[in-house]
Design a protein around this motif. Structure first.
Motif, short mmCIF file in Angstrom:
data_model
loop_
_atom_site.label_atom_id
_atom_site.label_comp_id
_atom_site.label_asym_id
_atom_site.label_seq_id
_atom_site.Cartn_x
_atom_site.Cartn_y
_atom_site.Cartn_z
N PRO A 58 0.82 -1.21 0.00
CA PRO A 58 0.00 0.00 0.00
C PRO A 58 0.85 1.26 0.00
N ILE A 59 0.29 2.32 -0.55
CA ILE A 59 0.94 3.63 -0.54
C ILE A 59 0.34 4.45 0.59
N PHE A 60 1.21 4.86 1.52
CA PHE A 60 0.80 5.73 2.62
C PHE A 60 1.12 7.17 2.25
N ALA A 61 0.14 8.04 2.32
CA ALA A 61 0.34 9.47 2.11
C ALA A 61 0.12 10.16 3.46
N VAL A 62 1.18 10.81 3.94
CA VAL A 62 1.14 11.43 5.25
C VAL A 62 1.39 12.92 5.11
#
Length: 313
Positions: free
Chosen positions: A5-9
């Motif tokens: 998964p791609i985490f965008a923070v």
């Protein structure tokens, strides 16, 4: 093998000017910034959405992210870096912030939506949500992301010292709780949001209010609790053999909670609701262990995956 998964923070990045037993130091920080670093050190695919200053302090911040494997999708801009003045007494930090006209606040709803277009998870919280057009942008942007099926993670991490309008701030947090998939909050956060209620009543009110299938309440050295539908799991805090300070402990907990959910392919509401009681307990204990490792170090210094595995043996 499932896609990583791609985490965008996104959210504040800042320099902590720390006074600890009379000694002064400058360290990189900011709650969402710390979560991004914590995820990066675990080997997750992480993007940091907020702008970073081009000044020397911003150089420190950018270097800390990239060295932890985090991609800088928010870019660098010619505005100053946010500063925090931190006093640590008996291991517990207190904060004052200087944020007006700084780089991390130069973000719009359009920016946020563009930078999370292909993300699986978006996380924010803390100072970012206290006031101003940037806070409005995060509230609106994450509501649209949630409607589009993105897994929205929220850590209020309430900073009452910088909240000017407590009524408007509380309304924002409770509004965002209606468009969230996962919420972690501390017992102090809960007390700030429901100041006239006892903790159990406040917790019940919050859980009934939020859309998040999973709510996690941390209590520092008293442990943590996870609430998943009718299921409640309580854990003891992992021991800290030698406490240095608690800076970033909650952010480290948050990063490891998110990574643990990713390992279980549970970054959707249906998958989250299907987690067993045993799995929820394991998730909380792992996050607590990571936080305890962080507390044995100066400042926010989350463990790598290898360090976490070694400590778990």
């Amino acid at each position: 093998m499932a896609k990583q998964p791609i985490f965008a923070v996104g959210g504040e990045n800042l320099i902590d000017h720390v006074t600890h037993d009379g000694q002064v130091s400058a360290k990189v920080g900011g709650s969402p910034f710390n979560v991004a670093i914590g995820l990066g050190r675990l080997g997750a695919q992480v993007r940091y959405l907020s702008p970073i200053s081009t000044d020397p302090w911003g150089g420190m911040l950018a270097a800390a992210l990239t060295s932890s494997g985090v991609a800088l999708t928010g870019g660098r801009i010619d505005l100053p870096t946010t500063m925090a003045r931190v006093e640590i007494n008996q291991g517990i930090p207190s904060y004052q912030f200087e944020r007006e006209g700084t780089a991390e606040r130069a973000i719009t709803e359009t920016d946020i939506l563009a930078r999370i277009a292909d993300a699986d998870v978006v996380h924010t919280g803390s100072l970012t949500l206290t006031k101003g057009p940037d806070a409005d942008a995060w509230e609106a942007g994450l509501a649209k992301a949630y409607e589009a099926g993105v897994f929205v993670s929220l850590d209020p991490n309430v900073r009452s010292s910088v909240v000017v309008d407590s009524v408007a701030y509380r309304a924002r947090i409770l509004s965002m709780a209606l468009a969230a998939s996962l919420i972690k909050l501390s017992d102090e956060d809960l007390g700030e949001l429901y100041p006239e209620m006892e903790q159990d009543a406040a917790l019940a009110a919050f859980c009934q209010h939020t859309s998040a299938p999973l709510v996690v309440l941390t209590r520092g050295a008293e442990g943590a609790s996870g609430f998943l539908g009718e299921t409640r799991v309580d854990i003891q805090a992992a021991p800290v053999p030698k406490l240095v300070d608690a800076v970033g402990a909650g952010d480290t907990f948050m990063a490891n909670l998110l990574d643990g959910l990713a390992e279980r392919n549970a970054l959707s509401a249906p998958a989250l609701r299907a987690i067993s009681q045993d799995d929820l307990g394991a998730l909380l204990r792992r996050a607590s262990l990571a936080a305890s490792i962080n507390c044995g170090r100066e400042g926010c210094n989350p463990p790598t995956r290898a360090e976490l595995l070694e400590a778990a043996v």
